[in-house]
Design a protein around this motif. Structure first.
Motif, short mmCIF file in Angstrom:
data_model
loop_
_atom_site.label_atom_id
_atom_site.label_comp_id
_atom_site.label_asym_id
_atom_site.label_seq_id
_atom_site.Cartn_x
_atom_site.Cartn_y
_atom_site.Cartn_z
N VAL A 12 0.85 -1.20 0.00
CA VAL A 12 0.00 0.00 0.00
C VAL A 12 0.88 1.24 0.00
CG1 VAL A 12 -1.65 1.36 1.34
CG2 VAL A 12 -1.96 -1.11 1.15
N LEU A 13 1.88 1.25 0.88
CA LEU A 13 2.74 2.42 1.03
C LEU A 13 3.67 2.61 -0.16
CD1 LEU A 13 3.41 1.97 4.82
CD2 LEU A 13 2.24 3.92 3.75
N ALA A 14 3.96 1.55 -0.88
CA ALA A 14 4.74 1.69 -2.10
C ALA A 14 3.98 2.53 -3.12
CB ALA A 14 5.08 0.32 -2.68
N LYS A 15 2.65 2.41 -3.08
CA LYS A 15 1.80 3.19 -3.98
C LYS A 15 1.49 4.57 -3.40
CE LYS A 15 -0.60 -0.42 -6.59
NZ LYS A 15 -0.23 0.17 -7.89
N SER A 16 1.27 4.62 -2.09
CA SER A 16 0.88 5.88 -1.43
C SER A 16 1.75 6.09 -0.20
CB SER A 16 -0.60 5.82 -1.04
OG SER A 16 -1.42 5.53 -2.15
N PRO A 17 2.97 6.55 -0.38
CA PRO A 17 3.90 6.65 0.76
C PRO A 17 3.48 7.64 1.83
CG PRO A 17 4.83 7.65 -1.23
CD PRO A 17 3.60 6.92 -1.66
N ASP A 18 2.56 8.55 1.50
CA ASP A 18 2.11 9.55 2.48
C ASP A 18 0.75 9.22 3.08
OD1 ASP A 18 4.42 10.98 2.06
OD2 ASP A 18 3.54 12.33 0.58
N ASP A 19 0.36 7.97 3.02
CA ASP A 19 -0.91 7.53 3.61
C ASP A 19 -0.67 7.29 5.11
OD1 ASP A 19 -3.19 6.17 4.51
OD2 ASP A 19 -3.50 5.19 2.59
N ALA A 20 -1.04 8.28 5.92
CA ALA A 20 -0.76 8.20 7.36
C ALA A 20 -1.53 7.05 8.01
CB ALA A 20 -1.11 9.53 8.03
N ASP A 21 -2.74 6.79 7.56
CA ASP A 21 -3.52 5.71 8.15
C ASP A 21 -2.88 4.35 7.87
OD1 ASP A 21 -5.36 7.46 9.21
OD2 ASP A 21 -6.72 7.32 7.49
N ALA A 22 -2.34 4.19 6.67
CA ALA A 22 -1.64 2.94 6.34
C ALA A 22 -0.37 2.81 7.18
CB ALA A 22 -1.30 2.90 4.85
N LEU A 23 0.33 3.92 7.40
CA LEU A 23 1.50 3.90 8.27
C LEU A 23 1.13 3.49 9.69
CD1 LEU A 23 3.19 7.17 6.98
CD2 LEU A 23 4.26 4.90 6.93
N SER A 24 0.01 4.02 10.18
CA SER A 24 -0.46 3.66 11.51
C SER A 24 -0.77 2.16 11.60
CB SER A 24 -1.71 4.47 11.85
OG SER A 24 -2.30 4.03 13.06
N SER A 25 -1.42 1.64 10.58
CA SER A 25 -1.75 0.21 10.57
C SER A 25 -0.50 -0.64 10.50
CB SER A 25 -2.67 -0.10 9.39
OG SER A 25 -3.91 0.54 9.54
N LEU A 26 0.45 -0.23 9.66
CA LEU A 26 1.72 -0.96 9.59
C LEU A 26 2.43 -0.90 10.93
CD1 LEU A 26 3.95 -2.48 8.11
CD2 LEU A 26 4.79 -0.29 7.25
N GLY A 27 2.39 0.26 11.59
CA GLY A 27 3.01 0.39 12.90
C GLY A 27 2.42 -0.60 13.90
N SER A 28 1.11 -0.79 13.86
CA SER A 28 0.46 -1.75 14.75
C SER A 28 0.95 -3.17 14.49
CB SER A 28 -1.06 -1.69 14.57
OG SER A 28 -1.57 -0.46 15.03
N VAL A 29 1.04 -3.52 13.20
CA VAL A 29 1.50 -4.86 12.83
C VAL A 29 2.94 -5.07 13.28
CG1 VAL A 29 2.06 -6.35 10.87
CG2 VAL A 29 -0.11 -5.11 10.90
N LEU A 30 3.80 -4.10 13.01
CA LEU A 30 5.21 -4.22 13.40
C LEU A 30 5.36 -4.34 14.92
CD1 LEU A 30 6.70 -1.55 10.98
CD2 LEU A 30 7.08 -4.02 10.86
N SER A 31 4.53 -3.61 15.65
CA SER A 31 4.56 -3.71 17.11
C SER A 31 4.17 -5.10 17.57
CB SER A 31 3.63 -2.66 17.72
OG SER A 31 3.61 -2.77 19.13
N ASP A 32 3.12 -5.66 16.95
CA ASP A 32 2.69 -7.02 17.30
C ASP A 32 3.76 -8.05 16.95
OD1 ASP A 32 0.29 -6.11 18.28
OD2 ASP A 32 -0.84 -6.51 16.43
N GLU A 33 4.56 -7.73 15.94
CA GLU A 33 5.66 -8.62 15.56
C GLU A 33 6.91 -8.38 16.42
OE1 GLU A 33 5.45 -9.55 10.88
OE2 GLU A 33 5.60 -7.40 11.31
N LYS A 34 6.79 -7.44 17.38
CA LYS A 34 7.90 -7.07 18.26
C LYS A 34 9.06 -6.41 17.51
CE LYS A 34 6.98 -10.48 21.91
NZ LYS A 34 5.63 -10.83 21.47
#
Length: 210
Positions: free
Chosen positions: A124-146
């Motif tokens: 998603v971010l490769a297409k829309s690097p300034d999508d803050a909501d996508a960044l937030s969602s990715l941040g949640s996933v990365l946090s869950d992955e430690k």
């Protein structure tokens, strides 16, 4: 009637396209009527008959996602996983449609498929690097992955893009807390509380000094 016509005219007929349209409309109708079991079965049948139609895979993804929302919590994840797989297939067939990869990422995240969710959010971010909501969602996933360092970088980017979005500060505070960085966690949570319940200062610079 269309099937009878096809039996007489053969497979090269324009009746084939008409029948495909009628069946797709029928599947959409089942979805609109919230007959999710029937819609899932119907779309599955259609994708087997026409596996290169992105719209059918998207419809199947929608049907599984809607059905997942009606299930008990313990039964949701397999439904979301099936939804994500269907959206991902639709995106594979139509890579210009960013909504499909966004839906796939979200469904994989709900399914607890963290690795696949991360990959889809990065797409998603490769297409829309300034999508803050996508960044937030990715941040949640990365946090869950430690992957706390990566999550921190991603969320700081989201805050830089939308500094008025207070939820990002709370989210980043939680990541810092998980990573054991209590001072930064406290800092982010104070910012969140200030934005949630604070009142604007007449002279912010002076207020900061005191």
């Amino acid at each position: 009637m269309l099937r009878n016509g096809l039996a007489a005219a053969g497979t090269g007929s324009s009746l084939q396209e008409a029948l495909r349209t009628v069946r797709a409309n029928k599947a959409n109708e089942l979805l609109d009527q919230k007959k999710y079991d029937e819609a899932v079965a119907y779309y599955n049948d259609l994708t087997k008959q026409d596996p290169k139609d992105a719209d059918l895979w998207m419809g199947l993804g929608n049907a599984y996602f809607k059905r997942a929302e009606t299930k008990a919590d313990s039964l949701k994840k397999p439904e979301f996983k099936s939804s994500a797989d269907a959206y991902a297939k639709a995106y594979e067939l139509r890579p210009t449609d960013s909504n499909l990869v966004f839906n796939a990422a979200l469904a994989y995240q709900y399914a607890g498929e963290l690795g696949k969710a991360e990959a889809q959010w990065r797409a998603v971010l490769a297409k829309s690097p300034d999508d803050a909501d996508a960044l937030s969602s990715l941040g949640s996933v990365l946090s869950d992955e430690k992957k706390y360092d990566d999550a921190t970088k991603v969320l700081l980017r989201a805050i830089a893009l939308k500094p008025e979005e207070k939820i990002y500060y709370r989210q980043l505070g939680a990541v810092y807390s998980k990573a054991g960085n209590n001072p930064k966690s406290t800092e982010m949570l104070i910012l969140y509380m200030a934005m949630s319940k604070g009142t604007p200062a007449a002279d912010p610079a002076a207020a900061a000094k005191t």
